[in-house]
Design a protein around this motif. Structure first.
Motif, PDB file in Angstrom:
ATOM      1  N   LEU A   7     -11.054  23.183 -18.446  1.00 22.18           N
ATOM      2  CA  LEU A   7     -12.349  23.687 -17.974  1.00 22.18           C
ATOM      3  C   LEU A   7     -12.160  24.928 -17.113  1.00 22.18           C
ATOM      4  CD1 LEU A   7     -14.279  20.411 -17.088  1.00 22.18           C
ATOM      5  CD2 LEU A   7     -14.837  22.059 -18.879  1.00 22.18           C
ATOM      6  N   ASN A   8     -11.185  24.893 -16.223  1.00 21.87           N
ATOM      7  CA  ASN A   8     -10.909  26.036 -15.353  1.00 21.87           C
ATOM      8  C   ASN A   8     -10.490  27.244 -16.198  1.00 21.87           C
ATOM      9  OD1 ASN A   8     -10.597  27.474 -12.969  1.00 21.87           O
ATOM     10  ND2 ASN A   8      -8.448  26.905 -12.795  1.00 21.87           N
ATOM     11  N   GLN A   9      -9.618  27.025 -17.189  1.00 19.01           N
ATOM     12  CA  GLN A   9      -9.171  28.112 -18.065  1.00 19.01           C
ATOM     13  C   GLN A   9     -10.351  28.682 -18.847  1.00 19.01           C
ATOM     14  OE1 GLN A   9      -6.117  29.407 -18.073  1.00 19.01           O
ATOM     15  NE2 GLN A   9      -6.665  30.912 -19.603  1.00 19.01           N
ATOM     16  N   SER A  10     -11.234  27.815 -19.318  1.00 19.07           N
ATOM     17  CA  SER A  10     -12.404  28.251 -20.070  1.00 19.07           C
ATOM     18  C   SER A  10     -13.323  29.111 -19.212  1.00 19.07           C
ATOM     19  CB  SER A  10     -13.157  27.032 -20.600  1.00 19.07           C
ATOM     20  OG  SER A  10     -14.316  27.455 -21.255  1.00 19.07           O
ATOM     21  N   SER A  11     -13.534  28.739 -17.968  1.00 23.94           N
ATOM     22  CA  SER A  11     -14.388  29.540 -17.091  1.00 23.94           C
ATOM     23  C   SER A  11     -13.727  30.874 -16.751  1.00 23.94           C
ATOM     24  CB  SER A  11     -14.740  28.769 -15.816  1.00 23.94           C
ATOM     25  OG  SER A  11     -13.607  28.597 -15.017  1.00 23.94           O
ATOM     26  N   LEU A  12     -12.398  30.903 -16.623  1.00 20.90           N
ATOM     27  CA  LEU A  12     -11.683  32.164 -16.400  1.00 20.90           C
ATOM     28  C   LEU A  12     -11.866  33.090 -17.598  1.00 20.90           C
ATOM     29  CD1 LEU A  12      -8.246  31.294 -14.745  1.00 20.90           C
ATOM     30  CD2 LEU A  12     -10.091  32.668 -13.797  1.00 20.90           C
ATOM     31  N   ASN A  13     -11.789  32.530 -18.807  1.00 21.20           N
ATOM     32  CA  ASN A  13     -11.969  33.332 -20.021  1.00 21.20           C
ATOM     33  C   ASN A  13     -13.360  33.952 -20.064  1.00 21.20           C
ATOM     34  OD1 ASN A  13      -9.428  32.576 -20.780  1.00 21.20           O
ATOM     35  ND2 ASN A  13     -10.087  31.102 -22.315  1.00 21.20           N
ATOM     36  N   ARG A  14     -14.386  33.164 -19.766  1.00 20.33           N
ATOM     37  CA  ARG A  14     -15.764  33.683 -19.776  1.00 20.33           C
ATOM     38  C   ARG A  14     -15.944  34.734 -18.685  1.00 20.33           C
ATOM     39  NH1 ARG A  14     -16.939  28.258 -20.826  1.00 20.33           N
ATOM     40  NH2 ARG A  14     -17.440  27.881 -18.655  1.00 20.33           N
ATOM     41  N   SER A  15     -15.337  34.512 -17.527  1.00 21.20           N
ATOM     42  CA  SER A  15     -15.447  35.457 -16.424  1.00 21.20           C
ATOM     43  C   SER A  15     -14.813  36.801 -16.809  1.00 21.20           C
ATOM     44  CB  SER A  15     -14.765  34.876 -15.180  1.00 21.20           C
ATOM     45  OG  SER A  15     -14.788  35.793 -14.142  1.00 21.20           O
ATOM     46  N   PHE A  16     -13.622  36.751 -17.392  1.00 17.54           N
ATOM     47  CA  PHE A  16     -12.950  37.976 -17.812  1.00 17.54           C
ATOM     48  C   PHE A  16     -13.778  38.699 -18.874  1.00 17.54           C
ATOM     49  CE2 PHE A  16     -10.106  40.432 -20.507  1.00 17.54           C
ATOM     50  CZ  PHE A  16      -9.444  41.193 -19.564  1.00 17.54           C
ATOM     51  N   GLU A  17     -14.279  37.942 -19.831  1.00 16.92           N
ATOM     52  CA  GLU A  17     -15.072  38.527 -20.910  1.00 16.92           C
ATOM     53  C   GLU A  17     -16.310  39.237 -20.362  1.00 16.92           C
ATOM     54  OE1 GLU A  17     -17.433  37.152 -24.953  1.00 16.92           O
ATOM     55  OE2 GLU A  17     -16.109  35.737 -23.952  1.00 16.92           O
ATOM     56  N   LYS A  18     -16.984  38.617 -19.421  1.00 19.85           N
ATOM     57  CA  LYS A  18     -18.192  39.215 -18.829  1.00 19.85           C
ATOM     58  C   LYS A  18     -17.841  40.491 -18.071  1.00 19.85           C
ATOM     59  CE  LYS A  18     -22.032  38.072 -15.710  1.00 19.85           C
ATOM     60  NZ  LYS A  18     -22.046  39.363 -15.084  1.00 19.85           N
ATOM     61  N   LEU A  19     -16.786  40.430 -17.283  1.00 16.92           N
ATOM     62  CA  LEU A  19     -16.384  41.601 -16.492  1.00 16.92           C
ATOM     63  C   LEU A  19     -15.932  42.751 -17.388  1.00 16.92           C
ATOM     64  CD1 LEU A  19     -14.465  39.773 -13.630  1.00 16.92           C
ATOM     65  CD2 LEU A  19     -16.609  41.032 -13.397  1.00 16.92           C
ATOM     66  N   ILE A  20     -15.193  42.434 -18.426  1.00 14.96           N
ATOM     67  CA  ILE A  20     -14.653  43.501 -19.280  1.00 14.96           C
ATOM     68  C   ILE A  20     -15.754  44.172 -20.088  1.00 14.96           C
ATOM     69  CG2 ILE A  20     -14.024  42.305 -21.427  1.00 14.96           C
ATOM     70  CD1 ILE A  20     -11.793  44.733 -19.507  1.00 14.96           C
ATOM     71  N   LYS A  21     -16.788  43.432 -20.438  1.00 17.47           N
ATOM     72  CA  LYS A  21     -17.904  44.035 -21.183  1.00 17.47           C
ATOM     73  C   LYS A  21     -18.586  45.117 -20.364  1.00 17.47           C
ATOM     74  CE  LYS A  21     -18.970  40.515 -24.545  1.00 17.47           C
ATOM     75  NZ  LYS A  21     -19.932  39.586 -25.096  1.00 17.47           N
TER      76      LYS A  21
END
Length: 177
Positions: A7-21
């Motif tokens: 779950l923590n890894q999944s939220s990190l992935n979404r966070s990175f994706e949002k920031l990089i966009k």
């Protein structure tokens, strides 16, 4: 791997994706300013994003994500240029007919010629300050260098550019040697 780790890894992935966009366009423009080629710029951005993703867990304060990614991108661009010493081609559509346009083109080529002769760190300073509009404190954070050092390097670089462009031939717009 426990469910909490996933779950923590999944939220990190979404966070990175949002920031990089939010940063994609800026990253592309910076990369393009280094290589002057769309495909190479896209490759550099892709490589920088991969490097950023792999190290995202090391970034303590997400407020510095933008400057952190720009730093990764600049380093990736410099690595790319050192591996590939290539000729930068002028876009033929950039040059148009007309006397004023001809003088503008000569001036632009003079500026481009001086810019090409600058060291990579000098180019980086000029691009960050005048093309992307970063402040001195922001540049200091991006380059992880004291503000005073940034100011003095920027001043010396501007003096060098001024010297090289100083006269511009007998008449303004005349090609220099």
């Amino acid at each position: 791997m426990s469910i909490f780790d996933r779950l923590n890894q999944s939220s990190l992935n979404r966070s990175f994706e949002k920031l990089i966009k939010d940063e994609q366009e800026k990253l592309y423009k910076i990369a393009f300013s280094y290589v002057k080629n769309e495909q190479d710029a896209l490759d550099i951005v892709q490589e920088a994003i991969i490097k950023g993703y792999q190290s995202f867990h090391k970034l303590d304060d997400k407020a510095y994500f933008s400057t952190w990614m720009v730093r990764i991108l600049i380093n990736t661009s410099i690595d790319f240029l050192s591996k590939k010493k290539d000729v930068i081609k002028l876009d033929p559509d950039w040059l148009k007919s007309g006397h004023q346009q001809e003088q503008f083109s000569i001036m632009a080529m003079d500026i481009d010629m001086v810019f090409k002769k600058l060291k990579t760190d000098q180019k980086t300073l000029l691009l960050l300050r005048f093309y992307y509009g970063y402040s001195i404190p922001e540049i200091a954070k991006i380059l992880d260098t004291p503000e005073g050092t940034i100011k003095s390097r920027l001043h010396r670089t501007l003096q060098l550019v001024k010297e090289k462009l100083g006269t511009g031939g007998k008449h303004y717009g005349e090609a220099t040697k």
